[in-house]
Design a protein around this motif. Structure first.
Motif, PDB file in Angstrom:
ATOM      1  N   LYS A   8       0.841  -1.202   0.000  1.00  0.00           N
ATOM      2  CA  LYS A   8       0.000   0.000   0.000  1.00  0.00           C
ATOM      3  C   LYS A   8       0.870   1.244   0.000  1.00  0.00           C
ATOM      4  O   LYS A   8       2.019   1.215   0.403  1.00  0.00           O
ATOM      5  CB  LYS A   8      -0.878   0.022   1.280  1.00  0.00           C
ATOM      6  N   LYS A   9       0.261   2.325  -0.447  1.00  0.00           N
ATOM      7  CA  LYS A   9       0.969   3.606  -0.362  1.00  0.00           C
ATOM      8  C   LYS A   9      -0.069   4.692  -0.137  1.00  0.00           C
ATOM      9  O   LYS A   9      -1.269   4.486  -0.363  1.00  0.00           O
ATOM     10  CB  LYS A   9       1.753   3.872  -1.649  1.00  0.00           C
ATOM     11  N   SER A  10       0.406   5.820   0.313  1.00  0.00           N
ATOM     12  CA  SER A  10      -0.507   6.946   0.500  1.00  0.00           C
ATOM     13  C   SER A  10      -0.178   8.010  -0.537  1.00  0.00           C
ATOM     14  O   SER A  10       0.979   8.336  -0.769  1.00  0.00           O
ATOM     15  CB  SER A  10      -0.320   7.522   1.910  1.00  0.00           C
ATOM     16  N   LEU A  11      -1.239   8.493  -1.165  1.00  0.00           N
ATOM     17  CA  LEU A  11      -1.079   9.604  -2.087  1.00  0.00           C
ATOM     18  C   LEU A  11      -1.926  10.757  -1.578  1.00  0.00           C
ATOM     19  O   LEU A  11      -3.124  10.587  -1.319  1.00  0.00           O
ATOM     20  CB  LEU A  11      -1.549   9.213  -3.498  1.00  0.00           C
ATOM     21  N   ALA A  12      -1.267  11.918  -1.397  1.00  0.00           N
ATOM     22  CA  ALA A  12      -2.038  13.065  -0.895  1.00  0.00           C
ATOM     23  C   ALA A  12      -2.254  14.038  -2.047  1.00  0.00           C
ATOM     24  O   ALA A  12      -1.327  14.340  -2.796  1.00  0.00           O
ATOM     25  CB  ALA A  12      -1.257  13.742   0.222  1.00  0.00           C
ATOM     26  N   VAL A  13      -3.504  14.492  -2.194  1.00  0.00           N
ATOM     27  CA  VAL A  13      -3.802  15.438  -3.262  1.00  0.00           C
ATOM     28  C   VAL A  13      -4.318  16.745  -2.695  1.00  0.00           C
ATOM     29  O   VAL A  13      -5.020  16.763  -1.672  1.00  0.00           O
ATOM     30  CB  VAL A  13      -4.850  14.893  -4.268  1.00  0.00           C
TER      31      VAL A  13
END
Lengths: 811, 339
Positions: free
Chosen positions: A767-772
């Motif tokens: 998993k990874k986190s992507l912040a927008v």
């Protein structure tokens, strides 16, 4: 073509000897002077002397003691040469004469003691006077035909063509007639409207008539064949005056027979070939095309295979010479020759051209035949050559001549009316002046009506066949610079949309810091191999060049990348480590062009390649080296500059790093190119140690995209900005998250940007986190919190549904 | 109420204020002199007990004293603030000659610049830019341009030929070659468009030339063509002389001398006087009637002129470049000089 002024004097009395005026006259006529050389004596005080006595030196074996009469006194001279006896007329350099004036060390002769005998001056050799190369023997002036007893005491300079000017002139391919002194004399005579002394030969013959017979089997190949025979000759050196003229004209003197051939060719323009007449069995010649498999050992010693297109001169059986190109070894004139057959023939120019090119034998003769020689010149040419050979070689010319000329070529008649002149040249010159110009050039003129001339073109001018050709003659006589200038305007100077686009594309790349390169259009198969393109790749097999300059440039490029990479390597090899290059140019594929199927498809491409940092970070920063994001940034920059919606889709592009490459797709899905990091293994092969980025696009879709566009209003209300961080699977790309957010956020969306990518144990495996950061703004109002809440909800829902992403902190 | 304190305050305050070296000291001084516990504040508080008759006078005296001191404080504050600002800026001073943060500087190649410069001169005269294919059929490169099959320029020693891209065997005019000139576009354009014609054609061309200081197997040319019913030799000269002036500057002189090209008659070469010498610059001439016949124009009705110039040669002459290889090596030390 090198022309000595003193040789021109034989045919015309020039009104000036000013080299600039002569050069400018030649230039106006179309004969460009490349160089003017000045020839003058390199000595002073050398006179004609006669050796009265010659005997042994009392104290030496290798030198002799002579007494030389210079017309006023007799002097003791010691001489080391043995090629003369008493009575020889020689060049006597008195005490006080000066030699070597053309060198850095001129010297003055003094009385000098040689083994106990005083030598008052010396007897000079050709080399000492810079008149030739011979330094073994002295100049025997009477043997060389330069002086007799009557000249005793005269300054040698006065007997030589000094001072002289030699004009080195480029003759254009249409003017075979000007590859001679006589031809250029005619041109200058026309320019100054002066008379030409036509060459005349008063041939004295003796002995039995010529016995040769000639059969011309191919009249097209040989419209005319003329020959004369000179018997009882002695092959030796030619007269000094001839040697000096040949030398001045750039030909090396060889022997009297060869020198005369060259002399006549240079003088009147007709190439001559001489055979050793004794070597031709049966005194019979046949002119025909070569037969399959025939061979000839040419004068240069090479055994050559002949082509059925070659014209050959044959004996009863074997081939004796390649017509107009080179003679054969078996009939070559040698030191023991005492009978020569002099040939002057008119050959078919294209045949000579093809043969000389095929065999790589370009000679003075072939270059004249290629351009076209006057078919009515052979008789004069053989007569002139016979006269000179007999004069130089002491032989006698046999009566009669061979001249096979069944269909004499007559002057061509061209009808020329006044309009044909004026529509090309304007109102001047009028037809009267035009007629005068043509007459001066030796054209026959008959005025059949006020506005119509019948122009008879001399046979030496095969290049003039049509009114336009005659008009050119008029124009050059009038002087090109005499015509009044007029500016010609068109009415459509605007750039076409694709031309504007091409200029914009280059400007965008330059603005982004790339330098435009010009690489060759050729690549080698090894360049494609190095790129590791799969066999199925359409760039894998290019169109090959039949006659490439180098093996490694044997294929037309199918991609711009190899040329750009080569340029990177060149620069890095020269310690320029930050390099960013682009190029626009054609690539070539094995498929028909869409508009013209006769030619292959050759689309225009934009390619780029870079290594190292772009720009400098300054004292406080560190410049970021280029990587995949520089490459995708260029794609964004270009598409933005053309208002073109593109999608960057990560893929396995050949030649790119498998994890750092992408295809560039239009919104209709068509892939127009790629960007990415060069596969590290390829970079390594090239010796490039850092990351290299490359990209290549077809330019047509870019240039076609600049349709008319209208401005979009911008909001005057503040924007609402909020951040969302999603936990997604590794396989979910940032691009797909942005696309999903953009689609789901509704019409008020202004910008979406990923500002953080994070991986950690708290998120779980894979998993990874992507912040927008999401930027919303309405055209007509300030968005309220009440409005934002449902939008935020819709986005979160869409990301969950389409990408399986969960708002971070809520998982 | 005794106002003598005030008098002494007014007497000592200016010295104290002037002595405040920084804003902090001044702030402290302000509180001492006019703050809530200052003698003036204390006296104000006692004003209520004063004789009502004296109150206005005393009040005014206190107010005036406070104003005076405040004015002095403010004046001093302005001085100290500006000094503080200056000190701050001084501490921010840098050496502006240290390395800058410079964006990468790209350049247009000199060949491109020269092509645009030349074509823009002709565009300003109303000539349209056209372009044509680099792999061409021999017909357009030679036959249509009055260059017969036996012409030396067609030999492999001058022209590079390429293999057929399809299965067709090709001979004569169908042979595929790398165009040796931009002239084929003359024929292509005239085939497709009726007169009048005013075009320039920049592009890449190829010859079997080995590399040396002035030769390259790949180079660039600009072709020009004007065709109409009234074009004479003077139009050719005047137009090209105008070009030379625009390109080389107002001192450029031109002269024309006869030359030979298969597709023009009369043919000429233009020389330009530049940097103290005559330079052969370009070939030109009146379009040969055979070319008009080949493209279907009536050579009795139209005349025209054509010219062709080498881009590298123009660039080299103008910028003093001695070796053509500088233009194809893509050495950034050279590319960076283009501007």
């Amino acid at each position: 073509m090198k022309v000595p002024l003193t040789w021109l004097d034989e045919f015309i009395d020039l009104p000036t000897r000013d080299p600039e005026q002569i050069e400018s006259a030649l230039a106006q006529l179309g004969h460009e002077v490349d160089e003017i050389a000045r020839l003058d004596a390199t000595f002073e005080g050398v006179v004609v002397g006669r050796v009265e006595e010659v005997g042994p030196h009392p104290n030496a074996d290798r030198i002799r003691f002579c007494r030389v009469n210079d017309g006023s006194a007799v002097h003791d001279v010691v001489c080391g040469a043995w090629n003369f006896e008493a009575g020889a007329i020689v060049a006597y350099a008195r005490v006080g004469s000066r030699l070597g004036l053309d060198t850095d060390n001129p010297f003055e002769l003094t009385a000098k003691e040689l083994r106990g005998v005083t030598s008052n001056g010396m007897i000079a050799s050709a080399a000492e006077l810079a008149l030739g190369e011979d330094q073994e023997g002295i100049l025997v002036l009477n043997e060389l035909g330069l002086a007799t007893d009557q000249d005793l005491g005269r300054d040698l300079e006065d007997l030589l063509p000094y001072p002289d000017l030699v004009f080195d002139i480029t003759i254009t391919p249409n003017r075979g007639d000007c590859m001679s002194v006589l031809g250029l004399a005619r041109e200058l005579a026309a320019f100054w409207n002066i008379a030409v002394r036509e060459p005349k030969v008063d041939l004295k013959t003796s002995g039995k008539p010529i016995g040769f017979s000639v059969e011309v089997q191919d009249r097209e190949a040989c419209p005319r064949f003329a020959a004369r025979e000179v018997a009882e000759i002695t092959v030796g050196a030619s007269p000094l005056w001839m040697q000096m003229r040949l030398t001045a004209a750039g030909q090396r003197p060889i022997s009297n027979v060869v020198d005369v051939s060259n002399y006549v060719m240079l003088e009147i323009g007709h190439p001559i070939h001489t055979f050793d007449a004794q070597t031709i069995e049966g005194e019979q010649l046949v002119i025909r095309r070569a037969k399959e498999g025939e061979r000839l050992k040419t004068l240069d010693g090479q055994d050559r295979e002949l082509d059925p297109a070659d014209i050959v001169v044959c004996g009863q059986e074997e081939v004796l010479a390649l017509a107009g190109v080179m003679g054969g070894e078996s009939t070559e004139v040698s030191g023991s020759t005492n009978r020569v057959l002099i040939e002057a023939a008119h050959w078919d120019p294209p045949s000579i051209l093809l043969t000389s090119h095929r065999l790589g034998l370009r000679s003075e003769a072939s270059s004249r035949f290629e351009r076209g020689v006057d078919p009515n010149l052979p008789d004069l040419a053989t007569a002139r050559a016979a006269e000179l050979i007999a004069g130089a070689g002491g032989g006698s010319v046999k009566p009669g001549a061979v001249d096979v000329y069944s269909k004499p070529i007559k002057p061509r008649i061209v009808k020329l009316n006044a309009t044909q002149v004026s529509r090309l040249l304007g109102p001047e010159p009028d037809l009267g002046d035009s007629a005068d110009y043509l007459r001066r050039l030796g054209f026959g003129i008959e005025k059949v009506a006020d506005d119509l001339l019948l122009v008879s073109v001399p046979t030496r001018r095969p290049d003039v066949t049509r009114p336009a050709d005659v008009v050119e003659e008029i124009a050059r006589m009038h002087g090109f610079d005499s015509f009044a200038d007029r500016l010609r305007r068109g009415n459509n100077g605007a750039l076409k949309p694709e031309q504007l686009g091409a200029r914009r594309l280059a400007a965008v790349m330059v603005g982004a810091g790339f330098c435009e390169a010009q690489t060759l259009s050729f690549i080698g198969q090894s360049d494609l191999d190095r790129l590791r393109l799969p066999d199925s790749d359409h760039r894998r097999i290019g169109i090959t060049v039949n006659n490439p300059l180098r093996e490694e440039e044997g294929t037309m490029r199918t991609t711009l990348i190899p040329g750009l990479l080569k340029a990177l390597v060149t620069n890095v090899g020269r310690s320029t480590n930050n390099v960013a290059l682009f190029e626009t140019g054609s690539v070539f594929f094995r498929a028909p062009d869409r508009d013209d199927p006769r030619i292959p498809d050759q689309p225009n491409m934009l390619g780029f390649a870079a290594i190292g940092a772009m720009g400098s970070a300054g004292i406080n920063g560190s410049a970021r080296p280029v990587d995949i994001y520089t490459a995708t940034g260029i794609a964004d920059l270009i598409s933005g500059s053309f208002g073109l919606a593109i999608e960057i889709i990560q893929d396995q592009t050949p030649m790119l790093h498998p994890g750092r490459g992408a295809g560039i797709h239009l919104d209709n899905g068509v892939r127009i190119g790629f960007v990415g990091e060069l596969h590290p293994a390829i970079a390594r092969d090239l010796g490039l140690a850092e990351r290299v980025i490359v990209g290549e696009f077809e330019t047509a879709p870019l240039l076609a995209s600049r349709d008319d566009w209208s401005i979009v209003e911008v909001s005057e209300f503040p924007s609402a900005v909020f951040d969302l961080a999603f936990v997604v699977a590794e396989s979910v790309s940032a691009g797909s998250l942005v696309a999903t957010v953009e689609e789901s956020a509704g019409r008020e969306i202004e910008a979406v940007e990923v500002f953080d990518e994070f991986r950690g144990p708290s998120l779980g495996e894979g998993k990874k986190s992507l912040a927008v950061r999401i930027d919303l703004r309405a055209l007509d109002r300030t968005l309220t919190d009440e409005e934002l809440v449902p939008i935020r909800g819709t986005i979160v829902e869409a990301v969950a549904e389409q990408l399986g992403g969960i708002l971070r902190g809520t998982q | 109420m005794d106002l003598s304190t005030i008098d002494s305050l007014l007497a000592t305050a200016p010295g104290q204020i002037a002595g405040a070296a920084d804003l902090e000291t001044l702030d402290q001084l302000e509180s001492v002199l006019v703050g809530r516990r200052s003698p003036i504040a204390e006296l104000r508080k006692g004003l209520g007990q004063a004789d009502p008759q004296d109150r206005p006078r005393l009040g005014q005296a206190l107010k005036a004293a406070a104003e005076t001191i405040n004015e002095q404080l403010d004046a001093r504050r302005v001085v100290l603030e500006s000094a503080a600002e200056e000190a701050l800026l001084e501490s921010d001073r840098v050496d502006v000659t240290l390395p800058a943060a410079t964006p990468a500087r790209g350049t247009h190649h000199l060949i491109t610049q020269t092509m645009e410069e030349v074509t823009d001169i002709f565009r300003s005269l109303g000539y349209q830019i056209e372009s044509g294919p680099e792999i061409e059929i021999a017909y357009y490169n030679f036959d249509a341009l009055n260059t017969p099959l036996t012409h030396p320029s067609r030999f492999q020693s001058d022209t590079m030929y390429v293999e057929s891209f399809d299965a067709e065997a090709r001979t004569g005019g169908d042979e595929l070659l790398l165009r040796t000139q931009t002239s084929p576009m003359q024929a292509r354009y005239m085939e497709a468009n009726p007169p009048p014609v005013h075009i320039v054609v920049p592009g890449r061309v190829f010859r079997t030339d080995t590399w040396d200081a002035t030769h390259s197997p790949v180079f660039h040319q600009i072709e020009g063509l004007a065709v109409d019913t009234d074009i004479t030799f003077g139009d050719l000269k005047g137009t090209l002389a105008h070009f030379a002036l625009e390109f080389f500057g107002p001192s450029a002189k031109t002269r024309f001398m006869p030359n030979f090209f298969p597709f023009t008659e009369p043919s000429a070469e233009m020389h330009v006087w530049f940097n103290d010498g005559w330079l052969e610059l370009l070939g030109c001439g009146m379009v040969d009637p055979n070319v008009f016949d080949a493209v279907g124009y009536n050579s009795e009705e139209v005349t025209g002129f054509a010219f062709g110039m080498g881009v590298e040669r123009l660039a080299m002459v103008k910028h003093g470049i001695q070796d053509i290889r500088h233009l194809f090596e893509n050495d950034l030390r050279i590319l960076g000089q283009f501007r």
